[in-house]
Design a protein around this motif. Structure first.
Motif, PDB file in Angstrom:
ATOM      1  N   ALA A  89       0.851  -1.190   0.000  1.00 62.18           N
ATOM      2  CA  ALA A  89       0.000   0.000   0.000  1.00 62.18           C
ATOM      3  C   ALA A  89       0.883   1.235   0.000  1.00 62.18           C
ATOM      4  O   ALA A  89       1.715   1.417   0.892  1.00 62.18           O
ATOM      5  CB  ALA A  89      -0.902  -0.011   1.229  1.00 62.18           C
ATOM      6  N   ARG A 116      -1.227  -1.245  -4.256  1.00 63.12           N
ATOM      7  CA  ARG A 116      -2.453  -0.450  -4.140  1.00 63.12           C
ATOM      8  C   ARG A 116      -2.112   0.994  -3.778  1.00 63.12           C
ATOM      9  O   ARG A 116      -1.216   1.241  -2.965  1.00 63.12           O
ATOM     10  CB  ARG A 116      -3.357  -1.000  -3.027  1.00 63.12           C
ATOM     11  N   ALA A 124      -4.557   1.571   4.677  1.00 57.91           N
ATOM     12  CA  ALA A 124      -3.726   0.356   4.650  1.00 57.91           C
ATOM     13  C   ALA A 124      -4.208  -0.633   5.716  1.00 57.91           C
ATOM     14  O   ALA A 124      -4.219  -1.857   5.493  1.00 57.91           O
ATOM     15  CB  ALA A 124      -2.261   0.708   4.862  1.00 57.91           C
TER      16      ALA A 124
END
Ligand code: SF4
Length: 376
Positions: A89, A116, A124
Protein backbone atom coordinates in the motif's frame (compact mmCIF):
# COMPACT_ATOMS: atom_id res chain seq x y z
CA UNK A 1 -12.57 28.79 0.39
CA UNK A 2 -13.52 32.41 1.16
CA UNK A 3 -11.03 32.28 4.02
CA UNK A 4 -8.27 31.03 1.72
CA UNK A 5 -9.09 33.62 -0.95
CA UNK A 6 -8.03 36.36 1.44
CA UNK A 7 -4.49 34.95 1.35
CA UNK A 8 -4.44 34.96 -2.46
CA UNK A 9 -5.57 38.51 -3.07
CA UNK A 10 -3.69 39.93 -6.07
CA UNK A 11 -3.79 43.58 -4.96
CA UNK A 12 -2.45 42.65 -1.52
CA UNK A 13 0.29 40.57 -3.16
CA UNK A 14 1.35 43.52 -5.32
CA UNK A 15 1.32 45.72 -2.21
CA UNK A 16 3.58 43.26 -0.38
CA UNK A 17 5.81 43.10 -3.43
CA UNK A 18 6.25 46.89 -3.27
CA UNK A 19 7.02 46.71 0.44
CA UNK A 20 9.67 44.04 -0.23
CA UNK A 21 11.22 46.14 -3.01
CA UNK A 22 11.38 49.12 -0.66
CA UNK A 23 13.15 47.05 1.98
CA UNK A 24 15.67 45.28 -0.25
CA UNK A 25 19.13 46.82 -0.39
CA UNK A 26 20.58 47.17 -3.86
CA UNK A 27 24.16 46.48 -2.71
CA UNK A 28 23.57 42.87 -1.64
CA UNK A 29 21.94 39.60 -2.66
CA UNK A 30 19.43 37.58 -0.66
CA UNK A 31 19.51 33.80 -1.10
CA UNK A 32 16.48 32.34 0.65
CA UNK A 33 15.73 28.63 0.74
CA UNK A 34 12.15 27.46 0.81
CA UNK A 35 12.75 24.13 2.51
CA UNK A 36 9.36 22.60 1.87
CA UNK A 37 8.06 21.17 -1.39
CA UNK A 38 4.67 22.67 -0.55
CA UNK A 39 6.28 26.10 -0.66
CA UNK A 40 8.07 25.27 -3.93
CA UNK A 41 4.72 24.38 -5.47
CA UNK A 42 3.02 27.50 -4.08
CA UNK A 43 5.89 29.77 -5.16
CA UNK A 44 5.59 28.66 -8.79
CA UNK A 45 1.85 28.29 -8.87
CA UNK A 46 1.32 31.88 -7.77
CA UNK A 47 4.25 33.43 -9.63
CA UNK A 48 6.01 34.62 -6.48
CA UNK A 49 9.47 34.97 -8.17
CA UNK A 50 7.95 37.54 -10.54
CA UNK A 51 7.00 39.68 -7.55
CA UNK A 52 10.53 39.80 -6.15
CA UNK A 53 13.49 42.06 -7.01
CA UNK A 54 16.21 40.35 -9.06
CA UNK A 55 18.60 40.23 -6.12
CA UNK A 56 16.17 38.12 -4.04
CA UNK A 57 16.71 34.51 -5.08
CA UNK A 58 14.55 31.62 -3.95
CA UNK A 59 16.41 28.32 -3.66
CA UNK A 60 14.42 25.09 -3.62
CA UNK A 61 15.20 22.84 -0.68
CA UNK A 62 14.94 19.12 0.06
CA UNK A 63 11.43 19.19 1.53
CA UNK A 64 9.66 17.07 -1.07
CA UNK A 65 9.25 13.63 0.55
CA UNK A 66 8.93 11.79 -2.74
CA UNK A 67 12.05 13.46 -4.15
CA UNK A 68 14.41 12.67 -1.28
CA UNK A 69 13.80 8.95 -0.91
CA UNK A 70 17.09 7.29 -1.82
CA UNK A 71 17.02 4.76 -4.62
CA UNK A 72 18.10 1.77 -2.48
CA UNK A 73 15.08 2.38 -0.26
CA UNK A 74 12.74 2.49 -3.27
CA UNK A 75 14.36 -0.67 -4.60
CA UNK A 76 13.39 -2.42 -1.37
CA UNK A 77 9.77 -1.34 -1.85
CA UNK A 78 9.87 -2.93 -5.30
CA UNK A 79 11.40 -6.06 -3.78
CA UNK A 80 8.46 -6.17 -1.38
CA UNK A 81 5.99 -5.73 -4.23
CA UNK A 82 7.49 -8.80 -5.93
CA UNK A 83 6.93 -10.95 -2.84
CA UNK A 84 3.95 -13.19 -3.68
CA UNK A 85 2.52 -12.81 -0.19
CA UNK A 86 2.51 -9.02 -0.18
CA UNK A 87 -0.06 -6.33 -0.90
CA UNK A 88 1.97 -3.10 -0.97
CA UNK A 89 0.00 0.00 0.00
CA UNK A 90 1.62 3.22 -1.18
CA UNK A 91 0.88 6.91 -1.71
CA UNK A 92 0.18 7.44 -5.41
CA UNK A 93 3.21 9.58 -6.32
CA UNK A 94 5.63 6.89 -5.18
CA UNK A 95 4.42 4.56 -7.93
CA UNK A 96 5.94 6.74 -10.65
CA UNK A 97 9.33 7.40 -9.08
CA UNK A 98 12.06 5.72 -11.13
CA UNK A 99 14.07 3.15 -9.21
CA UNK A 100 17.29 1.46 -10.31
CA UNK A 101 17.39 -0.45 -13.59
CA UNK A 102 14.46 1.63 -14.93
CA UNK A 103 12.04 -0.08 -12.59
CA UNK A 104 9.14 1.51 -10.69
CA UNK A 105 6.21 0.40 -8.58
CA UNK A 106 3.94 1.33 -11.49
CA UNK A 107 5.80 -1.09 -13.74
CA UNK A 108 5.65 -3.72 -11.01
CA UNK A 109 1.89 -3.26 -10.90
CA UNK A 110 1.71 -3.47 -14.70
CA UNK A 111 3.24 -6.95 -14.57
CA UNK A 112 0.69 -8.11 -12.00
CA UNK A 113 2.20 -7.25 -8.60
CA UNK A 114 -0.35 -6.21 -6.01
CA UNK A 115 0.44 -2.53 -5.43
CA UNK A 116 -2.45 -0.45 -4.14
CA UNK A 117 -2.70 3.34 -3.96
CA UNK A 118 -3.90 4.65 -0.61
CA UNK A 119 -4.63 8.22 0.45
CA UNK A 120 -3.86 7.58 4.11
CA UNK A 121 -2.18 5.12 6.46
CA UNK A 122 -5.62 4.19 7.79
CA UNK A 123 -6.62 2.80 4.39
CA UNK A 124 -3.73 0.36 4.65
CA UNK A 125 -5.14 -0.98 7.93
CA UNK A 126 -8.53 -1.47 6.24
CA UNK A 127 -6.78 -3.39 3.44
CA UNK A 128 -5.20 -5.69 6.03
CA UNK A 129 -8.62 -6.35 7.58
CA UNK A 130 -10.11 -7.06 4.15
CA UNK A 131 -7.31 -9.46 3.16
CA UNK A 132 -6.49 -11.61 6.21
CA UNK A 133 -4.78 -14.18 3.96
CA UNK A 134 -2.26 -11.61 2.61
CA UNK A 135 0.60 -9.60 4.10
CA UNK A 136 -0.32 -5.91 3.79
CA UNK A 137 2.71 -3.60 3.95
CA UNK A 138 2.27 0.15 4.21
CA UNK A 139 5.06 2.03 2.39
CA UNK A 140 5.46 4.95 4.79
CA UNK A 141 7.29 8.06 3.57
CA UNK A 142 7.38 11.71 4.55
CA UNK A 143 8.45 14.29 7.06
CA UNK A 144 7.07 14.98 10.52
CA UNK A 145 3.58 15.75 9.18
CA UNK A 146 2.91 12.20 8.04
CA UNK A 147 4.73 10.41 10.86
CA UNK A 148 1.99 10.67 13.54
CA UNK A 149 -0.62 8.97 11.31
CA UNK A 150 1.84 6.11 10.73
CA UNK A 151 2.44 5.82 14.47
CA UNK A 152 -1.30 5.79 14.98
CA UNK A 153 -1.90 2.88 12.58
CA UNK A 154 0.81 0.83 14.26
CA UNK A 155 -0.85 1.41 17.63
CA UNK A 156 -4.21 0.58 16.05
CA UNK A 157 -2.85 -2.60 14.46
CA UNK A 158 -1.60 -3.70 17.90
CA UNK A 159 -5.01 -2.91 19.44
CA UNK A 160 -6.81 -4.88 16.72
CA UNK A 161 -4.37 -7.78 16.96
CA UNK A 162 -3.64 -7.58 13.22
CA UNK A 163 -1.00 -10.14 12.34
CA UNK A 164 -0.86 -9.48 8.61
CA UNK A 165 0.01 -5.77 8.75
CA UNK A 166 3.42 -4.09 8.77
CA UNK A 167 5.04 -0.78 7.88
CA UNK A 168 8.06 -0.15 5.68
CA UNK A 169 9.24 2.98 7.48
CA UNK A 170 10.99 5.77 5.58
CA UNK A 171 10.04 8.76 7.71
CA UNK A 172 12.62 11.55 7.84
CA UNK A 173 13.31 14.62 9.93
CA UNK A 174 13.36 18.23 8.77
CA UNK A 175 15.92 19.71 11.20
CA UNK A 176 18.50 17.04 10.26
CA UNK A 177 18.13 17.92 6.58
CA UNK A 178 18.55 21.64 7.27
CA UNK A 179 21.66 20.87 9.26
CA UNK A 180 23.03 18.77 6.42
CA UNK A 181 22.58 21.70 4.04
CA UNK A 182 24.47 24.00 6.36
CA UNK A 183 27.05 21.57 7.63
CA UNK A 184 30.62 22.48 6.71
CA UNK A 185 32.12 18.93 6.80
CA UNK A 186 29.94 17.87 3.87
CA UNK A 187 30.81 20.85 1.67
CA UNK A 188 33.78 19.30 -0.10
CA UNK A 189 31.94 16.09 -0.80
CA UNK A 190 28.58 17.42 -1.99
CA UNK A 191 28.96 21.14 -2.56
CA UNK A 192 27.07 23.80 -0.71
CA UNK A 193 24.46 26.29 -1.82
CA UNK A 194 24.55 29.79 -0.43
CA UNK A 195 21.59 30.07 1.93
CA UNK A 196 21.17 33.31 3.86
CA UNK A 197 17.88 32.35 5.49
CA UNK A 198 15.13 29.76 5.48
CA UNK A 199 11.42 29.82 4.88
CA UNK A 200 10.41 27.21 7.44
CA UNK A 201 7.75 24.63 6.57
CA UNK A 202 4.28 25.19 7.94
CA UNK A 203 2.65 21.74 8.15
CA UNK A 204 5.77 20.11 9.59
CA UNK A 205 6.02 22.92 12.13
CA UNK A 206 2.45 22.40 13.33
CA UNK A 207 3.82 19.09 14.68
CA UNK A 208 7.36 19.95 15.80
CA UNK A 209 6.75 23.62 16.63
CA UNK A 210 9.14 26.52 16.08
CA UNK A 211 11.60 25.54 18.80
CA UNK A 212 13.79 23.07 16.75
CA UNK A 213 14.80 25.86 14.34
CA UNK A 214 16.27 27.97 17.15
CA UNK A 215 19.44 25.88 16.89
CA UNK A 216 20.04 27.03 13.29
CA UNK A 217 19.44 30.64 14.14
CA UNK A 218 21.82 30.49 17.08
CA UNK A 219 24.53 28.09 15.88
CA UNK A 220 24.57 28.85 12.16
CA UNK A 221 23.38 32.47 12.34
CA UNK A 222 20.65 31.88 9.75
CA UNK A 223 17.24 33.45 10.25
CA UNK A 224 14.23 31.16 9.89
CA UNK A 225 10.69 32.39 9.24
CA UNK A 226 7.98 29.74 9.39
CA UNK A 227 5.56 30.51 6.59
CA UNK A 228 2.09 29.42 5.55
CA UNK A 229 1.48 27.99 2.08
CA UNK A 230 -0.57 30.79 0.55
CA UNK A 231 1.12 33.41 -1.63
CA UNK A 232 0.57 36.25 0.84
CA UNK A 233 2.05 34.06 3.60
CA UNK A 234 5.13 33.43 1.50
CA UNK A 235 5.57 37.08 0.53
CA UNK A 236 5.11 38.26 4.11
CA UNK A 237 7.67 35.70 5.31
CA UNK A 238 10.17 36.78 2.63
CA UNK A 239 9.79 40.36 3.82
CA UNK A 240 10.41 39.24 7.41
CA UNK A 241 13.57 37.37 6.34
CA UNK A 242 14.86 40.37 4.37
CA UNK A 243 14.27 42.64 7.34
CA UNK A 244 16.19 40.25 9.64
CA UNK A 245 19.10 40.07 7.19
CA UNK A 246 19.21 43.84 6.79
CA UNK A 247 19.24 44.30 10.54
CA UNK A 248 21.88 41.59 11.06
CA UNK A 249 19.53 39.44 13.12
CA UNK A 250 19.29 35.63 13.00
CA UNK A 251 16.12 34.63 14.81
CA UNK A 252 13.21 32.25 14.45
CA UNK A 253 10.05 34.11 13.57
CA UNK A 254 6.64 32.66 12.96
CA UNK A 255 4.56 34.11 10.16
CA UNK A 256 2.14 31.16 10.32
CA UNK A 257 0.80 31.94 13.79
CA UNK A 258 -2.61 30.59 12.81
CA UNK A 259 -1.17 27.06 12.77
CA UNK A 260 2.21 26.90 14.53
CA UNK A 261 3.21 27.36 18.16
CA UNK A 262 6.67 27.25 19.70
CA UNK A 263 6.16 23.76 21.14
CA UNK A 264 4.05 22.16 18.40
CA UNK A 265 1.63 19.30 18.89
CA UNK A 266 2.82 17.50 22.03
CA UNK A 267 0.24 14.73 21.72
CA UNK A 268 1.46 13.85 18.22
CA UNK A 269 5.10 14.09 19.37
CA UNK A 270 4.39 11.67 22.23
CA UNK A 271 2.73 9.19 19.88
CA UNK A 272 5.71 9.31 17.51
CA UNK A 273 8.14 8.84 20.44
CA UNK A 274 6.16 5.81 21.62
CA UNK A 275 6.50 3.98 18.30
CA UNK A 276 9.64 5.28 16.59
CA UNK A 277 13.30 5.83 17.38
CA UNK A 278 16.14 7.54 15.53
CA UNK A 279 18.25 5.61 13.04
CA UNK A 280 21.97 6.36 13.53
CA UNK A 281 22.04 7.39 9.87
CA UNK A 282 19.74 7.39 6.87
CA UNK A 283 20.42 7.92 3.19
CA UNK A 284 18.74 10.81 1.37
CA UNK A 285 18.74 11.44 -2.33
CA UNK A 286 20.83 14.57 -2.78
CA UNK A 287 22.12 14.74 0.77
CA UNK A 288 23.77 11.33 1.07
CA UNK A 289 23.98 9.68 4.48
CA UNK A 290 22.68 12.04 7.16
CA UNK A 291 23.16 11.22 10.82
CA UNK A 292 20.06 10.85 12.95
CA UNK A 293 17.80 11.96 10.11
CA UNK A 294 15.43 9.02 9.78
CA UNK A 295 13.11 7.02 12.01
CA UNK A 296 12.68 3.29 12.51
CA UNK A 297 10.14 1.27 14.44
CA UNK A 298 11.06 0.49 18.04
CA UNK A 299 11.73 -3.12 19.07
CA UNK A 300 8.61 -3.18 21.18
CA UNK A 301 6.60 -2.87 17.93
CA UNK A 302 8.94 -5.13 15.95
CA UNK A 303 6.13 -7.34 14.65
CA UNK A 304 4.92 -4.35 12.59
CA UNK A 305 8.33 -3.57 11.09
CA UNK A 306 8.39 -4.78 7.48
CA UNK A 307 12.19 -4.53 7.34
CA UNK A 308 12.47 -7.11 10.13
CA UNK A 309 9.55 -9.24 9.01
CA UNK A 310 10.82 -9.62 5.42
CA UNK A 311 14.57 -9.43 6.17
CA UNK A 312 15.10 -6.46 3.87
CA UNK A 313 18.71 -5.46 3.21
CA UNK A 314 19.65 -2.36 1.23
CA UNK A 315 21.88 -2.69 -1.81
CA UNK A 316 23.78 0.12 -3.54
CA UNK A 317 22.02 1.61 -6.57
CA UNK A 318 23.29 4.05 -9.17
CA UNK A 319 21.42 7.24 -10.05
CA UNK A 320 20.67 8.01 -13.69
CA UNK A 321 23.79 9.93 -14.76
CA UNK A 322 21.87 12.63 -16.67
CA UNK A 323 19.53 13.41 -13.78
CA UNK A 324 20.47 16.45 -11.71
CA UNK A 325 18.01 15.72 -8.87
CA UNK A 326 20.69 15.35 -6.17
CA UNK A 327 22.12 18.81 -6.94
CA UNK A 328 18.63 20.33 -7.22
CA UNK A 329 17.56 18.85 -3.90
CA UNK A 330 20.64 20.37 -2.31
CA UNK A 331 19.88 23.79 -3.80
CA UNK A 332 22.96 23.78 -6.03
CA UNK A 333 21.15 23.68 -9.37
CA UNK A 334 17.82 24.67 -10.87
CA UNK A 335 15.67 22.36 -13.02
CA UNK A 336 16.67 24.29 -16.15
CA UNK A 337 20.28 23.28 -15.51
CA UNK A 338 19.35 19.67 -16.26
CA UNK A 339 20.07 18.85 -19.92
CA UNK A 340 17.02 16.62 -20.25
CA UNK A 341 14.50 18.85 -18.45
CA UNK A 342 11.29 19.11 -20.46
CA UNK A 343 12.62 17.00 -23.32
CA UNK A 344 13.44 13.46 -22.24
CA UNK A 345 12.21 14.09 -18.70
CA UNK A 346 8.62 15.32 -18.34
CA UNK A 347 5.85 14.66 -15.81
CA UNK A 348 4.49 11.96 -18.16
CA UNK A 349 7.90 10.34 -18.39
CA UNK A 350 9.84 11.26 -15.25
CA UNK A 351 13.50 10.27 -15.27
CA UNK A 352 14.18 11.61 -11.78
CA UNK A 353 12.17 11.92 -8.60
CA UNK A 354 11.92 15.75 -8.78
CA UNK A 355 9.67 15.45 -11.85
CA UNK A 356 7.10 13.20 -10.16
CA UNK A 357 5.36 14.95 -7.29
CA UNK A 358 3.76 18.38 -7.64
CA UNK A 359 6.06 19.34 -4.75
CA UNK A 360 9.16 18.46 -6.76
CA UNK A 361 11.09 21.42 -8.15
CA UNK A 362 11.26 20.02 -11.70
CA UNK A 363 7.54 19.21 -11.81
CA UNK A 364 6.66 22.67 -10.46
CA UNK A 365 8.96 24.37 -13.00
CA UNK A 366 7.52 22.29 -15.79
CA UNK A 367 3.93 23.03 -14.84
CA UNK A 368 4.19 26.73 -14.14
CA UNK A 369 7.43 28.11 -15.62
CA UNK A 370 8.16 26.01 -18.69
CA UNK A 371 6.66 28.51 -21.12
CA UNK A 372 8.68 31.32 -19.57
CA UNK A 373 11.86 29.28 -19.72
CA UNK A 374 11.28 28.34 -23.35
CA UNK A 375 10.80 31.99 -24.35
CA UNK A 376 13.76 33.24 -22.30
S1 SF4 B 1 14.48 17.25 -15.19
FE1 SF4 B 1 14.20 15.09 -14.67
S2 SF4 B 1 16.17 14.16 -14.96
FE2 SF4 B 1 16.50 16.38 -14.83
S3 SF4 B 1 16.89 16.78 -12.68
FE3 SF4 B 1 14.72 17.04 -12.97
S4 SF4 B 1 13.87 15.03 -12.49
FE4 SF4 B 1 16.06 14.72 -12.78
Amino acid sequence: MRYIRGFRDGAAARGLSRLIAAEVRSDREYHLMEFCGGHTHAVFRHGVPDLLPDNVQLIHGPGCPVCVLAMPRLDLAIELAFDERVVLASYGDMLRVPASRKRSLLKARAVGRDVRIVQSATEAIVLAQQHPDREVVFFAIGFETTTPPTALVILEARRLGLENFSVYCNHVLTPSAIRSILDAPKVRELGQARVDGFLGPSHVSTIIGARPYEFFAEEYQRPVVIAGFEPLDVLAAIRMLIRQLNEGRAEVENQFTRGVTRDGNRKAQAMVAEVFELRPEFEWRGLGMVEYSGLRIKKRYAEFDAERRFGLVEKPAAENKACQCPAIIRGLKKPMDCPIFGTVCTPRNPIGSCMVSSEGACAAWYQYRNGLAASA
